[in-house]
Structures are given as C-alpha cells and as structure tokens.
Design a protein around this motif. Structure first.
Motif, PDB file in Angstrom:
ATOM      1  N   UNK A   5     -21.060   5.213 -18.708  1.00  0.00           N
ATOM      2  CA  UNK A   5     -21.525   3.742 -18.501  1.00  0.00           C
ATOM      3  C   UNK A   5     -23.152   3.561 -18.933  1.00  0.00           C
ATOM      4  N   UNK A   6     -23.782   4.661 -19.241  1.00  0.00           N
ATOM      5  CA  UNK A   6     -25.040   4.673 -19.698  1.00  0.00           C
ATOM      6  C   UNK A   6     -25.230   3.897 -21.107  1.00  0.00           C
ATOM      7  N   UNK A   7     -24.559   4.141 -22.153  1.00  0.00           N
ATOM      8  CA  UNK A   7     -24.747   3.337 -23.485  1.00  0.00           C
ATOM      9  C   UNK A   7     -24.917   1.811 -22.972  1.00  0.00           C
ATOM     10  N   UNK A   8     -23.970   1.074 -22.569  1.00  0.00           N
ATOM     11  CA  UNK A   8     -23.969  -0.270 -22.163  1.00  0.00           C
ATOM     12  C   UNK A   8     -25.275  -0.566 -21.464  1.00  0.00           C
ATOM     13  N   UNK A   9     -25.666   0.360 -20.259  1.00  0.00           N
ATOM     14  CA  UNK A   9     -26.860  -0.245 -19.410  1.00  0.00           C
ATOM     15  C   UNK A   9     -27.941  -0.045 -20.166  1.00  0.00           C
ATOM     16  N   UNK A  10     -28.192   0.950 -21.053  1.00  0.00           N
ATOM     17  CA  UNK A  10     -29.412   1.000 -21.733  1.00  0.00           C
ATOM     18  C   UNK A  10     -29.418  -0.111 -22.950  1.00  0.00           C
ATOM     19  N   UNK A  11     -28.318  -0.270 -23.551  1.00  0.00           N
ATOM     20  CA  UNK A  11     -28.203  -1.568 -24.393  1.00  0.00           C
ATOM     21  C   UNK A  11     -28.655  -2.907 -23.888  1.00  0.00           C
ATOM     22  N   UNK A  25     -29.256   1.525 -31.182  1.00  0.00           N
ATOM     23  CA  UNK A  25     -28.358   1.170 -32.367  1.00  0.00           C
ATOM     24  C   UNK A  25     -28.091   2.291 -32.983  1.00  0.00           C
ATOM     25  N   UNK A  26     -28.988   3.278 -33.256  1.00  0.00           N
ATOM     26  CA  UNK A  26     -28.774   4.496 -34.181  1.00  0.00           C
ATOM     27  C   UNK A  26     -28.542   5.660 -33.246  1.00  0.00           C
ATOM     28  N   UNK A  27     -28.031   5.461 -32.067  1.00  0.00           N
ATOM     29  CA  UNK A  27     -27.766   6.649 -31.269  1.00  0.00           C
ATOM     30  C   UNK A  27     -25.920   6.520 -31.112  1.00  0.00           C
ATOM     31  N   UNK A  28     -25.465   7.890 -31.452  1.00  0.00           N
ATOM     32  CA  UNK A  28     -24.240   8.054 -31.041  1.00  0.00           C
ATOM     33  C   UNK A  28     -23.918   8.221 -29.657  1.00  0.00           C
ATOM     34  N   UNK A  29     -23.403   7.543 -28.833  1.00  0.00           N
ATOM     35  CA  UNK A  29     -23.175   7.379 -27.392  1.00  0.00           C
ATOM     36  C   UNK A  29     -22.543   8.979 -27.146  1.00  0.00           C
ATOM     37  N   UNK A  31     -23.413  11.749 -28.266  1.00  0.00           N
ATOM     38  CA  UNK A  31     -24.586  12.451 -28.277  1.00  0.00           C
ATOM     39  C   UNK A  31     -25.696  12.326 -27.466  1.00  0.00           C
ATOM     40  N   UNK A  32     -25.492  11.352 -26.631  1.00  0.00           N
ATOM     41  CA  UNK A  32     -26.592  10.852 -25.654  1.00  0.00           C
ATOM     42  C   UNK A  32     -26.508  11.996 -24.460  1.00  0.00           C
ATOM     43  N   UNK A  33     -27.740  12.339 -24.307  1.00  0.00           N
ATOM     44  CA  UNK A  33     -27.899  13.396 -23.182  1.00  0.00           C
ATOM     45  C   UNK A  33     -28.619  12.586 -21.815  1.00  0.00           C
ATOM     46  N   UNK A  34     -28.088  12.493 -20.902  1.00  0.00           N
ATOM     47  CA  UNK A  34     -28.706  12.063 -19.672  1.00  0.00           C
ATOM     48  C   UNK A  34     -29.272  13.291 -18.965  1.00  0.00           C
ATOM     49  N   UNK A  35     -30.620  13.017 -18.926  1.00  0.00           N
ATOM     50  CA  UNK A  35     -31.371  14.276 -18.102  1.00  0.00           C
ATOM     51  C   UNK A  35     -31.845  13.790 -16.722  1.00  0.00           C
ATOM     52  N   UNK A  36     -31.837  12.627 -16.531  1.00  0.00           N
ATOM     53  CA  UNK A  36     -32.563  11.887 -15.146  1.00  0.00           C
ATOM     54  C   UNK A  36     -32.442  10.811 -14.923  1.00  0.00           C
ATOM     55  N   UNK A  37     -32.595  10.145 -13.883  1.00  0.00           N
ATOM     56  CA  UNK A  37     -32.466   8.655 -13.553  1.00  0.00           C
ATOM     57  C   UNK A  37     -33.515   7.678 -13.946  1.00  0.00           C
ATOM     58  N   UNK A  38     -34.678   8.632 -14.235  1.00  0.00           N
ATOM     59  CA  UNK A  38     -35.895   7.708 -14.582  1.00  0.00           C
ATOM     60  C   UNK A  38     -35.694   7.302 -16.135  1.00  0.00           C
TER      61      UNK A  38
END
Length: 52
Positions: A5-11, A25-29, A31-38
C-alpha cells in the motif's frame, strides 16, 4: 500499513510536490524499501547547503 500500500500512499501524499512527485514517478515499487514509519511532509525536505 502493508508494504504493497505504500506506493499509492506516497503518491497521494506527494502529489504536486517537487521533488517528491518526480522521485516517486521514477521509483520502481518493487524496489521501494520501507525502513520506518516517518515520512517527511511536503515542504519539509532538508535543503543541502542552505540554512534556515
């Protein structure tokens, strides 16, 4: 929040914000690394070399 759900939330969060929207826009979902909630809010990105 599930990682899928992070890619849509961030967009949504960074819609219309530069550089946030462009970076997402240039980030492949896959390859997105979630490291924390902030997540910095738009307008709060650190500015290298500038004070204030």
């Amino acid at each position: 929040m599930p990682a899928a759900e992070w890619p849509a939330r961030l967009r949504d969060l960074y819609a219309g914000h530069v550089p946030g929207e462009k970076l997402l826009a240039g980030t492949d979902p896959g390859e997105l690394m979630i490291t924390g909630a902030r997540v910095p809010r738009p307008g709060r990105w650190p500015r290298s070399g500038k004070s204030g």
